[in-house]
Design a protein around this motif. Sequence first.
Motif, PDB file in Angstrom:
ATOM      1  N   ASP A 593       6.839 -19.443 -10.444  1.00 18.41           N
ATOM      2  CA  ASP A 593       6.422 -20.778 -10.030  1.00 18.41           C
ATOM      3  C   ASP A 593       7.390 -21.796 -10.648  1.00 18.41           C
ATOM      4  O   ASP A 593       7.187 -22.274 -11.764  1.00 18.41           O
ATOM      5  CB  ASP A 593       4.978 -21.015 -10.521  1.00 18.41           C
ATOM      6  CG  ASP A 593       4.434 -22.345 -10.039  1.00 18.41           C
ATOM      7  OD1 ASP A 593       5.212 -23.146  -9.485  1.00 18.41           O
ATOM      8  OD2 ASP A 593       3.230 -22.588 -10.240  1.00 18.41           O
ATOM      9  N   VAL A 594       8.445 -22.101  -9.921  1.00 14.07           N
ATOM     10  CA  VAL A 594       9.561 -22.862 -10.490  1.00 14.07           C
ATOM     11  C   VAL A 594       9.143 -24.234 -11.008  1.00 14.07           C
ATOM     12  O   VAL A 594       9.499 -24.627 -12.119  1.00 14.07           O
ATOM     13  CB  VAL A 594      10.668 -23.026  -9.422  1.00 14.07           C
ATOM     14  CG1 VAL A 594      11.775 -23.933  -9.916  1.00 14.07           C
ATOM     15  CG2 VAL A 594      11.231 -21.673  -9.048  1.00 14.07           C
ATOM     16  N   ASP A 595       8.392 -24.982 -10.206  1.00  9.47           N
ATOM     17  CA  ASP A 595       8.092 -26.361 -10.592  1.00  9.47           C
ATOM     18  C   ASP A 595       7.004 -26.473 -11.646  1.00  9.47           C
ATOM     19  O   ASP A 595       6.938 -27.466 -12.367  1.00  9.47           O
ATOM     20  CB  ASP A 595       7.685 -27.182  -9.354  1.00  9.47           C
ATOM     21  CG  ASP A 595       8.897 -27.572  -8.523  1.00  9.47           C
ATOM     22  OD1 ASP A 595      10.002 -27.663  -9.097  1.00  9.47           O
ATOM     23  OD2 ASP A 595       8.751 -27.763  -7.304  1.00  9.47           O
ATOM     24  N   GLN A 596       6.148 -25.459 -11.699  1.00 11.29           N
ATOM     25  CA  GLN A 596       5.074 -25.520 -12.694  1.00 11.29           C
ATOM     26  C   GLN A 596       4.983 -24.212 -13.470  1.00 11.29           C
ATOM     27  O   GLN A 596       4.042 -23.429 -13.307  1.00 11.29           O
ATOM     28  CB  GLN A 596       3.745 -25.804 -12.016  1.00 11.29           C
ATOM     29  CG  GLN A 596       3.339 -27.227 -12.212  1.00 11.29           C
ATOM     30  CD  GLN A 596       2.748 -27.849 -11.011  1.00 11.29           C
ATOM     31  OE1 GLN A 596       2.330 -27.151 -10.087  1.00 11.29           O
ATOM     32  NE2 GLN A 596       2.711 -29.156 -11.014  1.00 11.29           N
ATOM     33  N   PRO A 597       5.961 -23.968 -14.337  1.00  6.23           N
ATOM     34  CA  PRO A 597       5.948 -22.712 -15.082  1.00  6.23           C
ATOM     35  C   PRO A 597       4.709 -22.605 -15.975  1.00  6.23           C
ATOM     36  O   PRO A 597       4.175 -23.624 -16.430  1.00  6.23           O
ATOM     37  CB  PRO A 597       7.221 -22.770 -15.925  1.00  6.23           C
ATOM     38  CG  PRO A 597       7.773 -24.133 -15.779  1.00  6.23           C
ATOM     39  CD  PRO A 597       7.097 -24.832 -14.668  1.00  6.23           C
ATOM     40  N   ARG A 598       4.303 -21.352 -16.203  1.00  8.60           N
ATOM     41  CA  ARG A 598       3.064 -21.144 -16.971  1.00  8.60           C
ATOM     42  C   ARG A 598       3.186 -21.748 -18.382  1.00  8.60           C
ATOM     43  O   ARG A 598       4.278 -21.810 -18.954  1.00  8.60           O
ATOM     44  CB  ARG A 598       2.763 -19.637 -17.052  1.00  8.60           C
ATOM     45  CG  ARG A 598       3.755 -18.887 -17.903  1.00  8.60           C
ATOM     46  CD  ARG A 598       3.515 -17.394 -17.906  1.00  8.60           C
ATOM     47  NE  ARG A 598       4.494 -16.737 -18.743  1.00  8.60           N
ATOM     48  CZ  ARG A 598       4.896 -15.489 -18.606  1.00  8.60           C
ATOM     49  NH1 ARG A 598       4.399 -14.725 -17.642  1.00  8.60           N
ATOM     50  NH2 ARG A 598       5.771 -14.979 -19.441  1.00  8.60           N
ATOM     51  N   ASN A 599       2.087 -22.165 -18.896  1.00 10.08           N
ATOM     52  CA  ASN A 599       1.950 -22.645 -20.290  1.00 10.08           C
ATOM     53  C   ASN A 599       2.675 -23.954 -20.601  1.00 10.08           C
ATOM     54  O   ASN A 599       2.721 -24.370 -21.747  1.00 10.08           O
ATOM     55  CB  ASN A 599       2.461 -21.615 -21.317  1.00 10.08           C
ATOM     56  CG  ASN A 599       1.837 -20.248 -21.114  1.00 10.08           C
ATOM     57  OD1 ASN A 599       0.799 -20.141 -20.460  1.00 10.08           O
ATOM     58  ND2 ASN A 599       2.440 -19.214 -21.658  1.00 10.08           N
ATOM     59  N   LEU A 600       3.302 -24.573 -19.616  1.00  9.40           N
ATOM     60  CA  LEU A 600       4.090 -25.774 -19.927  1.00  9.40           C
ATOM     61  C   LEU A 600       3.499 -27.018 -19.272  1.00  9.40           C
ATOM     62  O   LEU A 600       2.873 -26.934 -18.220  1.00  9.40           O
ATOM     63  CB  LEU A 600       5.531 -25.608 -19.443  1.00  9.40           C
ATOM     64  CG  LEU A 600       6.350 -24.509 -20.114  1.00  9.40           C
ATOM     65  CD1 LEU A 600       7.728 -24.414 -19.491  1.00  9.40           C
ATOM     66  CD2 LEU A 600       6.472 -24.777 -21.611  1.00  9.40           C
ATOM     67  N   ALA A 601       3.745 -28.170 -19.909  1.00 10.41           N
ATOM     68  CA  ALA A 601       3.313 -29.444 -19.328  1.00 10.41           C
ATOM     69  C   ALA A 601       4.515 -30.367 -19.263  1.00 10.41           C
ATOM     70  O   ALA A 601       5.441 -30.243 -20.071  1.00 10.41           O
ATOM     71  CB  ALA A 601       2.250 -30.068 -20.199  1.00 10.41           C
ATOM     72  N   LYS A 602       4.485 -31.273 -18.324  1.00 10.00           N
ATOM     73  CA  LYS A 602       5.624 -32.182 -18.167  1.00 10.00           C
ATOM     74  C   LYS A 602       5.733 -33.141 -19.337  1.00 10.00           C
ATOM     75  O   LYS A 602       6.806 -33.485 -19.784  1.00 10.00           O
ATOM     76  CB  LYS A 602       5.480 -32.955 -16.851  1.00 10.00           C
ATOM     77  CG  LYS A 602       6.664 -33.844 -16.519  1.00 10.00           C
ATOM     78  CD  LYS A 602       7.898 -33.026 -16.215  1.00 10.00           C
ATOM     79  CE  LYS A 602       9.161 -33.852 -16.123  1.00 10.00           C
ATOM     80  NZ  LYS A 602      10.362 -33.041 -16.393  1.00 10.00           N
TER      81      LYS A 602
END
Length: 607
Positions: A593-602
């Motif tokens: 999931d390129v735009d929303q990788p797991r465990n990360l926040a913008k």
Amino acid sequence: MCGIIAYTGHRPAIPVIVEGLKKLEYRGYDSAGLAFALSEQIHLYRASGKLEALEDRLTSPIIMQPTSGIGHTRWATHGLPNEQNAHPHLDSSGSLALVHNGIIENFQELREELIKEGHQFNSETDTEVLVHLIAKGLQKMSSFPEAISWALSQIEGSYAFALISKDYPGKIWAARQASPLLLGVGTGENFVASDIPAFLQYTKDVVFLEDGELVEMDANSWQVYSVDSLKPVDKQVQHIAWDVQAAQKGGFKHFMLKEIFEQPRVIRDCLAGRIDRKKEQVILTELDDLPVPRRLHIVACGTSYHAGLWAKYLLEKWAHIPVEVEIASEFRYRHLVLNPDELVLAISQSGETADTLAGIRLAKEKGIKVIGLCNVVGSTVARESDRVIYTQAGPEISVASTKAMCSQLVLLYLLTLYWGQRQKVLPLDVLSKSIHTFSSLPDILETELPRLREKAAALSQEYAAARSFFFLGRGINYPLALEGALKLKEISYIHAEGYAAGEMKHGPIALIDPNFPTFALALNDELLPKVKSNLKEVEARGGKIIALTHPQTDLKVDHPWELPLLWGPLNSFMVLPALQLFAYEMAVYLGKDVDQPRNLAKSVTVE
Ligand code: F6R
């Protein structure tokens, strides 16, 4: 980045405009507004904050009457994100209303001149100058296209705008130069917008406006002219088959890819108004009243930290300023010895990163001035820093930061030149070579990006089975190696470590075997012979090597990846997208999931 929608047709215009603005929300904004002409008067509605705040003001029954109008979401660049600075802006007589996206570089001089002539300004924006100039043009010229063409000949910078007049309800004029704008062609209705989703529910017939084109339209007709000659331009109507989601990504599969491909535009915007070519000077007026620091502490996290580390090499070399770069979460808990003649530079795309903010607060407690380098106008970093330099990358939607880093590098480069000049230590040819290379860089990058992507895609297939990667670089390429590793791990979940190439022999090299590849930055600079030796050590252990390099480096590795050679550190602007695209293509190939990788926040607003 601002969003524009203009409508003229047979429907009540305001709901169409509000809906259009909602579709442009993905571009990011901090205030919104709209205007229409009715009963020989311009009616103006604006609000800071979200679109709901604007909608709350649209309670009057006349709202359903107009069948044409203009709307705007503003992403602040000049002036705070408040109602007064929100678009549309009016001329002094209130006859014209205009919405604009872009930056008018010479607005200050024009504004002063117009004020002397009696024009009244109501905002801090650069935009307002344009509507006053068009009004001035209309005093001398008989038609709107002529007045607009004259006004545009006075300005330097980028623009996409839409204009209405109280005297011609139903008519809309719009033009573009280096900012996006397109025409939606309907039946008995026409649209102008920054992006297709704004009108996609009404029409899929689109005319792509080019730089230097002006359109005049009403509900039943439209005509495109050349801004300079005012000669009609023949334009093709193209039918597009996108759905709304695809349209928001501008046809790209992911926001990350779109943002990587936006980097040429980002470089142009970051440079706009920052270099006085006649005086051969860098303009950073935000910092003119601050002394050049005796020592600089750069505080940031993640990708922004890598940008800071990159800048250290330049600042020490060309501005002779000692620099310490520190991860904000460490900086905040150290027993810092800071002196009053030092400065803290906090770098943050979002302007909301908790650790970076804590670093700013700590510095201020100790009486040290803080410069914020930040992308989001009005963010906490911007508000709490003593001075702010905005990076103008536009909203970054993909979680993995790409174009923001590019914008940070441009501004950090300019900061180096600026302080180097003030210190009188900047080597003589550096400024002219930088200006020369920067002016061609966006075009070169635009041509190169598709090629880089192709190469990245081919390599990703070859290396998709790898479970770990080293990214190696030396000097200015070391921070870029760290960034390459970060990008790869965060979106493809392949373990990757960035190292200074010379450090490999002190331990990490033990990991090298035929299944542990290395991605090297082996560019044609003064450290190339050293990097080559380090790569020999990797090769001797059976490690496979991909290397970003230049023609004629005579590098013998498994996968040399040649980049066009630019001047000096500006090569980084080619290396960075290559690294980003490698990570991107790897993640796509592996189905992540390129735009929303797991465990990360913008935006990391927790410690
Ligand atoms: C990596 C990434 C993060 C951010 C970091 C700092 O792609 O996006 O490492 O760079 O969280 O964020 P800002 O710059 O918003 O302070």
